[in-house]
Scaffold this motif. Structure first.
Motif, PDB file in Angstrom:
ATOM      1  N   SER A 152       0.856  -1.182   0.000  1.00  0.00           N
ATOM      2  CA  SER A 152       0.000   0.000   0.000  1.00  0.00           C
ATOM      3  C   SER A 152       0.894   1.234   0.000  1.00  0.00           C
ATOM      4  O   SER A 152       2.113   1.134   0.161  1.00  0.00           O
ATOM      5  CB  SER A 152      -0.879  -0.005   1.253  1.00  0.00           C
ATOM      6  OG  SER A 152      -0.071   0.253   2.398  1.00  0.00           O
ATOM      7  N   PRO A 153       0.324   2.433  -0.176  1.00  0.00           N
ATOM      8  CA  PRO A 153       1.152   3.641  -0.044  1.00  0.00           C
ATOM      9  C   PRO A 153       1.881   3.719   1.294  1.00  0.00           C
ATOM     10  O   PRO A 153       3.043   4.132   1.353  1.00  0.00           O
ATOM     11  CB  PRO A 153       0.128   4.767  -0.210  1.00  0.00           C
ATOM     12  CG  PRO A 153      -0.900   4.199  -1.126  1.00  0.00           C
ATOM     13  CD  PRO A 153      -1.033   2.763  -0.682  1.00  0.00           C
ATOM     14  N   MET A 195       3.734  -3.105  -6.711  1.00  0.00           N
ATOM     15  CA  MET A 195       4.109  -4.511  -6.754  1.00  0.00           C
ATOM     16  C   MET A 195       5.589  -4.597  -7.093  1.00  0.00           C
ATOM     17  O   MET A 195       6.015  -4.127  -8.160  1.00  0.00           O
ATOM     18  CB  MET A 195       3.286  -5.288  -7.780  1.00  0.00           C
ATOM     19  CG  MET A 195       3.487  -6.796  -7.633  1.00  0.00           C
ATOM     20  SD  MET A 195       2.488  -7.778  -8.772  1.00  0.00           S
ATOM     21  CE  MET A 195       3.417  -7.512 -10.269  1.00  0.00           C
ATOM     22  N   VAL A 196       6.375  -5.184  -6.192  1.00  0.00           N
ATOM     23  CA  VAL A 196       7.831  -5.150  -6.309  1.00  0.00           C
ATOM     24  C   VAL A 196       8.383  -6.570  -6.237  1.00  0.00           C
ATOM     25  O   VAL A 196       8.242  -7.243  -5.212  1.00  0.00           O
ATOM     26  CB  VAL A 196       8.450  -4.300  -5.176  1.00  0.00           C
ATOM     27  CG1 VAL A 196       9.956  -4.188  -5.359  1.00  0.00           C
ATOM     28  CG2 VAL A 196       7.807  -2.917  -5.118  1.00  0.00           C
ATOM     29  N   VAL A 222       3.236   0.076 -10.490  1.00  0.00           N
ATOM     30  CA  VAL A 222       2.158   0.594  -9.652  1.00  0.00           C
ATOM     31  C   VAL A 222       0.837   0.133 -10.254  1.00  0.00           C
ATOM     32  O   VAL A 222       0.548   0.390 -11.426  1.00  0.00           O
ATOM     33  CB  VAL A 222       2.196   2.131  -9.563  1.00  0.00           C
ATOM     34  CG1 VAL A 222       1.022   2.647  -8.733  1.00  0.00           C
ATOM     35  CG2 VAL A 222       3.518   2.585  -8.943  1.00  0.00           C
ATOM     36  N   LEU A 223       0.034  -0.566  -9.439  1.00  0.00           N
ATOM     37  CA  LEU A 223      -1.234  -1.135  -9.885  1.00  0.00           C
ATOM     38  C   LEU A 223      -2.401  -0.360  -9.285  1.00  0.00           C
ATOM     39  O   LEU A 223      -2.290   0.163  -8.167  1.00  0.00           O
ATOM     40  CB  LEU A 223      -1.338  -2.604  -9.444  1.00  0.00           C
ATOM     41  CG  LEU A 223      -0.232  -3.546  -9.918  1.00  0.00           C
ATOM     42  CD1 LEU A 223      -0.420  -4.920  -9.273  1.00  0.00           C
ATOM     43  CD2 LEU A 223      -0.248  -3.674 -11.436  1.00  0.00           C
ATOM     44  N   PRO A 224      -3.522  -0.285  -9.972  1.00  0.00           N
ATOM     45  CA  PRO A 224      -4.708   0.338  -9.384  1.00  0.00           C
ATOM     46  C   PRO A 224      -5.232  -0.525  -8.244  1.00  0.00           C
ATOM     47  O   PRO A 224      -5.161  -1.758  -8.309  1.00  0.00           O
ATOM     48  CB  PRO A 224      -5.703   0.384 -10.549  1.00  0.00           C
ATOM     49  CG  PRO A 224      -5.266  -0.728 -11.453  1.00  0.00           C
ATOM     50  CD  PRO A 224      -3.772  -0.803 -11.337  1.00  0.00           C
ATOM     51  N   ASP A 225      -5.752   0.111  -7.198  1.00  0.00           N
ATOM     52  CA  ASP A 225      -6.236  -0.674  -6.069  1.00  0.00           C
ATOM     53  C   ASP A 225      -7.742  -0.925  -6.126  1.00  0.00           C
ATOM     54  O   ASP A 225      -8.337  -1.380  -5.145  1.00  0.00           O
ATOM     55  CB  ASP A 225      -5.858  -0.010  -4.735  1.00  0.00           C
ATOM     56  CG  ASP A 225      -6.578   1.305  -4.499  1.00  0.00           C
ATOM     57  OD1 ASP A 225      -7.324   1.756  -5.397  1.00  0.00           O
ATOM     58  OD2 ASP A 225      -6.390   1.889  -3.414  1.00  0.00           O
ATOM     59  N   ASP A 226      -8.350  -0.636  -7.275  1.00  0.00           N
ATOM     60  CA  ASP A 226      -9.781  -0.907  -7.425  1.00  0.00           C
ATOM     61  C   ASP A 226     -10.035  -2.226  -8.156  1.00  0.00           C
ATOM     62  O   ASP A 226     -11.167  -2.528  -8.533  1.00  0.00           O
ATOM     63  CB  ASP A 226     -10.488   0.240  -8.142  1.00  0.00           C
ATOM     64  CG  ASP A 226      -9.951   0.481  -9.553  1.00  0.00           C
ATOM     65  OD1 ASP A 226      -8.926  -0.144  -9.922  1.00  0.00           O
ATOM     66  OD2 ASP A 226     -10.538   1.295 -10.284  1.00  0.00           O
ATOM     67  N   ILE A 242       8.100   5.158  -3.977  1.00  0.00           N
ATOM     68  CA  ILE A 242       7.336   5.711  -2.867  1.00  0.00           C
ATOM     69  C   ILE A 242       6.001   6.201  -3.415  1.00  0.00           C
ATOM     70  O   ILE A 242       5.959   6.953  -4.388  1.00  0.00           O
ATOM     71  CB  ILE A 242       8.097   6.872  -2.195  1.00  0.00           C
ATOM     72  CG1 ILE A 242       9.384   6.349  -1.551  1.00  0.00           C
ATOM     73  CG2 ILE A 242       7.227   7.568  -1.156  1.00  0.00           C
ATOM     74  CD1 ILE A 242      10.270   7.434  -0.987  1.00  0.00           C
ATOM     75  N   LEU A 243       4.911   5.783  -2.784  1.00  0.00           N
ATOM     76  CA  LEU A 243       3.573   6.197  -3.193  1.00  0.00           C
ATOM     77  C   LEU A 243       3.009   7.176  -2.172  1.00  0.00           C
ATOM     78  O   LEU A 243       2.994   6.885  -0.973  1.00  0.00           O
ATOM     79  CB  LEU A 243       2.630   4.991  -3.296  1.00  0.00           C
ATOM     80  CG  LEU A 243       3.017   3.855  -4.243  1.00  0.00           C
ATOM     81  CD1 LEU A 243       1.923   2.801  -4.259  1.00  0.00           C
ATOM     82  CD2 LEU A 243       3.265   4.381  -5.642  1.00  0.00           C
ATOM     83  N   HIS A 244       2.558   8.317  -2.634  1.00  0.00           N
ATOM     84  CA  HIS A 244       1.890   9.259  -1.737  1.00  0.00           C
ATOM     85  C   HIS A 244       0.609   8.614  -1.215  1.00  0.00           C
ATOM     86  O   HIS A 244      -0.093   7.911  -1.965  1.00  0.00           O
ATOM     87  CB  HIS A 244       1.573  10.555  -2.494  1.00  0.00           C
ATOM     88  CG  HIS A 244       1.051  11.642  -1.625  1.00  0.00           C
ATOM     89  ND1 HIS A 244      -0.267  11.690  -1.212  1.00  0.00           N
ATOM     90  CD2 HIS A 244       1.667  12.719  -1.076  1.00  0.00           C
ATOM     91  CE1 HIS A 244      -0.438  12.752  -0.452  1.00  0.00           C
ATOM     92  NE2 HIS A 244       0.714  13.392  -0.347  1.00  0.00           N
ATOM     93  N   PRO A 245       0.260   8.829   0.060  1.00  0.00           N
ATOM     94  CA  PRO A 245      -0.943   8.196   0.618  1.00  0.00           C
ATOM     95  C   PRO A 245      -2.227   8.564  -0.103  1.00  0.00           C
ATOM     96  O   PRO A 245      -3.228   7.848   0.009  1.00  0.00           O
ATOM     97  CB  PRO A 245      -0.970   8.718   2.064  1.00  0.00           C
ATOM     98  CG  PRO A 245       0.444   9.066   2.374  1.00  0.00           C
ATOM     99  CD  PRO A 245       1.040   9.547   1.088  1.00  0.00           C
ATOM    100  N   GLY A 246      -2.215   9.659  -0.852  1.00  0.00           N
ATOM    101  CA  GLY A 246      -3.418  10.048  -1.577  1.00  0.00           C
ATOM    102  C   GLY A 246      -3.616   9.290  -2.874  1.00  0.00           C
ATOM    103  O   GLY A 246      -4.649   9.445  -3.533  1.00  0.00           O
ATOM    104  N   ILE A 247      -2.653   8.462  -3.257  1.00  0.00           N
ATOM    105  CA  ILE A 247      -2.748   7.708  -4.515  1.00  0.00           C
ATOM    106  C   ILE A 247      -3.534   6.419  -4.293  1.00  0.00           C
ATOM    107  O   ILE A 247      -3.275   5.677  -3.352  1.00  0.00           O
ATOM    108  CB  ILE A 247      -1.340   7.383  -5.055  1.00  0.00           C
ATOM    109  CG1 ILE A 247      -0.653   8.649  -5.543  1.00  0.00           C
ATOM    110  CG2 ILE A 247      -1.412   6.344  -6.179  1.00  0.00           C
ATOM    111  CD1 ILE A 247       0.769   8.441  -6.013  1.00  0.00           C
TER     112      ILE A 247
END
Length: 290
Positions: free
Chosen positions: A182-183, A207-208, A221-225, A197-202
């Motif tokens: 997650s962010p 996936m690493v 970076v994958l969509p979380d929906d 690094i993912l901003h918490p608003g994203i």
């Protein structure tokens, strides 16, 4: 300015030496300010501190409107996972090392906490991952993660995972493991493995691959929906870890299924808090001369 808090639950990293004195000081400070105080059962019992009773998390969630956590990010993550489904916000007082989410130094908690208790603070919500392990069409394990879900072998040998995002097959990844972060978790294990690094608003997950055996398998970076599936195609003694807390052993053909949780962890920060300032401070980024 929000409504003042009336009843605070105290949590501490009771394995750490010297946590009881600061918890006692915080409790006395809150009571003097007219705030009712209750203490987490495990914290009270392991600290031999029963002055304010001892209540389990589900009980605290029924009567408290704020949680104050003394410890490091690991302590904050554990409590955050438990309280997310109850919607109770958390304030973190840092006695650990990095402190990405426990951002109030233990040296000046009074100055930070006083206005926050009265309703003056910055608020944010952090998304969580929920999912489990499926075998032969049945769910054999369920887990929640605020940081990440990690699939890897306990022998540090290669595993192969078939990755599906939504209805699409994305790739087969051969590596020592795969992290879905997650962010919040993007600054933890995923960062050390080379992830972004993912901003918490994203609204996304990082996936690493861990030590990929194919150089073209890069972090993404994958969509979380959409649901993300990791099927174990090859490898021995593999396991799925949810925040390194929930652990499930996997067999070939088992699938880890992950989706965005309906619950979010709520964190409160002192007025003027900035996510970017946290990154500059914790990662020692050059701030320039301006």
């Amino acid at each position: 300015m929000s409504t003042p808090f009336r009843h605070v639950a105290l949590f501490g990293k009771y394995q750490a030496q010297g946590v009881r004195p600061i918890l006692e000081e915080i409790a006395q400070f809150l009571v003097r300010g007219g705030v009712e105080v209750s203490v987490d059962h495990d914290t009270a019992m392991n600290s031999d501190w029963l002055d304010y009773g001892a209540m389990r998390i589900d009980e605290l969630a029924q009567v408290c409107d704020l949680a104050v956590v003394v410890g490091g990010d690991g302590t904050m993550l554990g409590i955050g996972r438990e309280l997310a489904r109850h919607g109770i916000p958390l304030v973190g007082i840092n006695q650990g090392r990095l402190g990405f989410i426990t951002d109030i130094p233990a040296t000046n908690w009074r100055e930070a906490l006083a206005p926050m208790i009265k309703g003056d603070y910055e608020a944010e919500s952090r998304p969580m991952i929920e999912g489990g392990v499926w075998r032969d069409g049945e769910q054999i394990f369920q887990g929640f993660a605020l940081n990440d879900v990690v699939v890897r072998s306990s022998t540090s040998s290669m595993i192969e995972l078939r990755v599906t995002v939504g209805a699409d097959h994305m790739a087969n990844i051969r590596s020592d493991g795969v992290i879905v972060a997650s962010p919040t978790g993007s600054t933890a294990y995923a960062l050390s493995a080379g992830g972004p690094i993912l901003h918490p608003g994203i609204g996304g997950w990082a996936m690493v691959p861990v030590a990929s055996h194919t150089l073209s398998n890069r972090p993404i970076v994958l969509p979380d929906d959409q649901e993300v599936l990791l099927e174990l195609v090859q490898g021995k003694e593999a396991s799925a870890n949810f925040d390194m807390h929930g652990l499930a052993s996997m067999l070939l053909g088992d699938t880890v299924r992950m989706q965005r949780s309906q619950h979010k962890a709520r964190f409160l920060h002192p007025r003027g808090w900035s996510y970017y300032a946290t990154l500059r401070n914790k990662l020692h980024w050059h701030e320039g001369t301006a």
